[in-house]
Design a protein around this motif. Structure first.
Motif: not given
Length: 437
Positions: A323-340
């Motif tokens: 995720v860090k290498r992709l440059g995606v923020s933690d909040s965006v990743v957390s929301g994507a893992l909870k919502s398809d």
């Protein structure tokens, strides 16, 4: 014309018969007196023919033939029978025919025969000298087979007596050059000085000037370096393309590489291997090296499938280092893992697909080998790829070679390199070469 004839005239008191009474000249008595009267009478052609036919030459010939046959029968009646010799007459006729030739023609025939014998002896001496030269080249260059030697010029014996040959052509097949073999080395030597005591005792030669050509055949390269089922083809005047498959950890990977050919010093050829890649099906592509664009990366098709498969996308986003290498923020990743819905928005964007393709999966495999399994990659394959570094792969594809050292103290150097359809051709030249003693 008419010729005068004499007509017999009977005396008046003789009983003269009329021609109509059947009178003939033979009935006139020879003793009867007559008076010759000259007159002109018509010519009888049958009388002239009878005169010409006397004597008859045909009858004379037949009589002579009969006499000869009779003599032959008399001579051979008591002799034993022998088969007829039909060839005796032919030989005698040939002897008579040759004996009948003038002296100048006989001299010409003799000269032609002598010239034929001299030419035959010259050719024999030439073949012997070529054979001896080939054996000396084989021994001095440590070749597995004797080369082909062709000495030009006629007559050869006059060149031997002068101890100088104008031109010699040499062709050496299958010359070992490092890890490959040269298909053919051909050279033409000019102004060759011979050392020895004649055509049958040639000890060596010294070459003033030599020009030749070296062929590195693609067929030989494919056979010698084709253990990985790689084939080489020419591209342009200095580039060679390598295409085929390479087995790695039980997988046949599709190989692509380009080799640039250039001269290395006076006697060597070097190859710069570039654009090397190993394609793992339609999953990923491996490029050996340490640059950002090199390593193991997902293919375009594989990255597109990842954006459509929810399970693989969540597995990828669950690794913090990725995720860090992709440059995606933690909040965006957390929301994507909870919502398809948010996950599809994230992984469906073109930017995310490009970022995923930029990931070096070799680095990912170091800490998360289970993730590679979810992506469809074999961890054993990745281990094998990590050992297949750029120098190792380039060494398998290199076409570099060095010319073997030629005998003597002369000097040989390469002039230019050219890639052709059948292989790599290199022109060379040399001076001051010596062979034998």
């Amino acid at each position: 014309m008419r010729s005068p004839h004499r007509i017999a005239t009977l005396p008046p008191d003789h009983n003269q018969a009329h021609p109509s009474d059947g009178w003939h000249a033979e009935s006139v008595p020879p003793e009867a007196p007559y008076e010759a009267v000259e007159t002109t009478a018509p010519l009888n052609p049958y009388d002239e023919l009878a005169a010409l036919a006397t004597p008859n030459p045909l009858e004379q010939f037949l009589h002579e033939a009969d006499d000869a046959d009779a003599e032959d029968e008399a001579d051979t009646s008591d002799a034993p029978w022998q088969p007829p010799n039909h060839r005796r007459g032919n030989r005698s006729r040939r002897r008579n025919r040759f004996a009948g030739l003038p002296l100048a023609a006989k001299a010409v025939v003799a000269l032609v025969v002598l010239a034929a014998f001299l030419a035959l002896g010259d050719r024999w001496a030439l073949l012997y000298a070529e054979h001896e030269a080939a054996d000396k080249l084989k021994d001095s260059m440590h070749l597995s087979a004797a080369p082909e030697v062709e000495i030009e010029g006629f007559p050869f014996l006059t060149q031997v007596f002068d101890k100088r040959v104008d031109k010699v052509k040499v062709t050496v097949p299958d010359v070992a050059a490092d890890r490959i073999s040269l298909a053919q080395v051909s050279a033409t030597a000019n102004d060759v000085k011979i050392t020895g005591d004649g055509a049958t005792d040639i000890k060596g030669a010294r070459i003033s000037e030599m020009n030749g050509e070296v062929l590195l055949s693609f067929d030989d390269l494919n056979r010698e370096l084709g253990a990985s089922q790689v084939t080489f083809t020419g591209h342009g005047h200095d580039q060679v393309l390598a295409r085929g498959t390479l087995p790695v950890a039980g997988h046949d990977l599709k190989l692509r590489a380009d080799a640039r050919i250039e001269r290395n010093g006076d006697r060597g050829i070097s190859t710069d291997i570039g654009r090397m890649s190993l394609q793992i099906g339609d999953l990923a592509t491996y490029r050996p090296g340490t640059r950002e664009s090199e390593g193991l990366h997902l293919s375009q098709a594989s990255a597109d499938r990842l954006s459509k498969e929810t399970a693989k996308a969540k597995a990828l986003l669950s690794v913090p280092s990725i995720v860090k290498r992709l440059g995606v923020s933690d909040s965006v990743v957390s929301g994507a893992l909870k919502s398809d819905t948010k996950l599809n928005e994230l992984v469906g964007s073109p930017r995310f697909v490009n970022d995923v393709m930029g990931l070096n999966l070799i680095d990912v495999a170091m800490g998360h080998p289970e993730l590679l399994k979810k992506l469809g990659l074999d961890p054993a394959l990745l281990k094998g790829l990590s050992q297949l570094t750029r120098p190792v792969l380039a060494d398998r594809l290199t076409l570099a070679f060095q010319l073997p050292k030629l005998p003597g103290d002369g000097h040989v150097w390469l002039k230019d390199v050219n890639v052709q359809k059948d292989g790599i051709r290199v022109r060379l030249t040399g001076t001051g070469l010596s062979i034998g003693k």
